[in-house]
Design an enzyme around this catalytic site. Structure first.
Site, PDB file in Angstrom:
ATOM      1  N   ASP A  53       0.871  -1.343   0.083  1.00 18.73           N
ATOM      2  CA  ASP A  53      -0.200   0.074   0.002  1.00 18.73           C
ATOM      3  C   ASP A  53       0.964   1.282  -0.146  1.00 18.73           C
ATOM      4  O   ASP A  53       2.106   1.236  -0.555  1.00 18.73           O
ATOM      5  CB  ASP A  53      -0.903   0.040   1.360  1.00 18.73           C
ATOM      6  CG  ASP A  53      -2.187   0.445   0.980  1.00 18.73           C
ATOM      7  OD1 ASP A  53      -2.336   1.905   0.741  1.00 18.73           O
ATOM      8  OD2 ASP A  53      -3.477  -0.253   0.740  1.00 18.73           O
ATOM      9  N   HIS A  86      -3.515   5.988   4.014  1.00 17.24           N
ATOM     10  CA  HIS A  86      -4.341   4.827   3.633  1.00 17.24           C
ATOM     11  C   HIS A  86      -3.636   3.545   4.283  1.00 17.24           C
ATOM     12  O   HIS A  86      -4.400   2.658   4.476  1.00 17.24           O
ATOM     13  CB  HIS A  86      -4.341   4.731   1.996  1.00 17.24           C
ATOM     14  CG  HIS A  86      -5.358   3.704   1.364  1.00 17.24           C
ATOM     15  ND1 HIS A  86      -5.205   2.413   1.262  1.00 17.24           N
ATOM     16  CD2 HIS A  86      -6.549   3.844   1.075  1.00 17.24           C
ATOM     17  CE1 HIS A  86      -5.862   1.882   0.682  1.00 17.24           C
ATOM     18  NE2 HIS A  86      -7.226   2.613   0.564  1.00 17.24           N
ATOM     19  N   ASN A 177     -14.140   0.768  -6.366  1.00 17.42           N
ATOM     20  CA  ASN A 177     -15.123   1.745  -5.976  1.00 17.42           C
ATOM     21  C   ASN A 177     -15.910   2.452  -7.096  1.00 17.42           C
ATOM     22  O   ASN A 177     -16.100   3.714  -7.193  1.00 17.42           O
ATOM     23  CB  ASN A 177     -14.772   2.771  -4.843  1.00 17.42           C
ATOM     24  CG  ASN A 177     -14.020   1.946  -3.814  1.00 17.42           C
ATOM     25  OD1 ASN A 177     -14.431   1.103  -3.365  1.00 17.42           O
ATOM     26  ND2 ASN A 177     -13.181   2.876  -2.886  1.00 17.42           N
ATOM     27  N   SER A 241     -11.298  -0.553  -0.109  1.00 17.14           N
ATOM     28  CA  SER A 241     -10.163  -0.482   0.579  1.00 17.14           C
ATOM     29  C   SER A 241     -10.034  -1.142   1.722  1.00 17.14           C
ATOM     30  O   SER A 241      -9.124  -1.406   2.497  1.00 17.14           O
ATOM     31  CB  SER A 241      -9.573   0.851   0.480  1.00 17.14           C
ATOM     32  OG  SER A 241      -8.789   1.187  -0.915  1.00 17.14           O
TER      33      SER A 241
END
Length: 334
Positions: A53, A86, A177, A241
């Site tokens: 990530d 994130h 998404n 996520s």
């Protein structure tokens, strides 16, 4: 054609909280789908989960000591530090410590491998992700969590995933998404070697933003998810996520359960084994059977791990030998 850039799905920040605003709590998804019940069986000890990530805040009180290895693949001047936030949020969903403060992850005794494969703007080259997957495999990860995506495939990343899954590593990916009408599932979630995870709300409905498509395998909590944020803070985010690392944590619990000595379990070796395990107690929340929104259903873990328990075989009694007669003579055999 230029190589695709992989990015974070467009997640939503619902709230940002200081450490003083968060006393230790178990978030709604864990409570609703039986994670505390699963902790009676295991908390993920002995399992390594790779989070590929934007890096991590290693100094965060809920993440401190959870990271056993970290590497930057982006050339960032910050190294593995998380500028975006994130990656830290995803890591906390999986393995935030149970330490009387903040939040608790799905598998709080699992350990983390952190590969920074997305740069400080949230985007990364396919080669960075590919290298991160191969690194995680060589670090002997049990599970890889990938909350990133691109509408274009990257052949090197696909080969890296095949390499990892060939070593028995389970790979969880955010479906994307792009919902509710777009049927496009992002790569790497579109590949058959991985689990593609959709997002749900706290009422069990599919999130509007969650991508739909035949590649979706399961759904999991993905709206208003409280987890760790850089600077010792916390945040509530919404997106696939968030649902992806939830399932990665559940898989870590399953793997830990199967690693437990003296426990008889059904096999957990291949992706088909994993799908069978997760599907056994998944909640069929959409149209009957597998559908393009929920896949096989919402992951529920407490009953699953309880069902996995099997009595250990009785301890063998010492072999005291026996007497046999050979040509009229009694012989004691060991």
């Amino acid at each position: 054609m230029p190589d695709p850039i992989f990015r974070l799905p467009p997640y939503r920040i619902d709230a940002m909280l200081a450490a003083s605003e968060v006393t230790q709590r178990i978030d709604w998804g864990l409570l609703l789908y039986g994670v505390p019940d699963a902790w009676k069986e295991t908390r993920g000890k002995g399992v390594k989960v790779a989070v590929l990530d934007t890096g991590i805040d290693r100094a965060h009180p809920d993440l401190f000591d959870q990271v056993i290895a970290a590497r930057d693949f982006t050339g960032s001047p910050l190294g593995t530090e998380d500028h975006v936030g994130h990656g830290s949020h995803v890591a906390g969903i999986i393995a935030a410590r149970d330490n009387d403060r903040g939040v608790v992850g799905v598998a709080p005794e699992a350990k983390l491998l952190i590969g920074k494969v997305l740069g400080d703007d949230g985007g990364g080259q396919g080669e960075w992700v590919e290298d991160g997957i191969r690194w995680a495999a060589k670090q002997k990860a049990d599970v890889i969590s990938l909350s990133l995506g691109s509408p274009q495939a990257h052949s090197g990343m696909n080969r890296a995933i095949e390499y990892a899954t060939g070593m028995g590593i389970f790979v969880c990916c955010a479906a994307g998404n792009s919902g509710p009408n777009n049927q496009q599932i992002d790569y790497p979630a579109r590949w058959p070697e991985v689990l593609a995870i959709a997002a749900t709300r706290n009422d069990g409905k599919l999130s509007d933003f969650s991508s739909r498509g035949p590649e979706v395998d399961f759904a999991a909590p993905g709206e208003g998810i409280l987890s760790t944020w850089p600077g010792g803070r916390y945040s509530r985010l919404s997106g696939t996520s968030m649902s992806c690392p939830f399932v990665a944590g559940v898989v870590a619990l399953l793997v830990a359960r199967h690693k437990a000595p003296g426990v008889h379990n059904t096999p957990l070796v291949t992706l088909a084994d994993l799908v069978e395990h997760l599907g056994r107690h998944a909640i069929d929340a959409g149209p009957a059977g597998t559908d393009q929104g929920f896949g096989r259903g919402i992951v529920k873990v407490g009953e699953l791990l309880a069902a996995e328990r099997a009595a250990a075989p009785p301890a063998p009694t010492p072999d005291m030998g026996q007497e046999i007669e050979i040509f009229g003579v009694n012989i004691h055999t060991p």
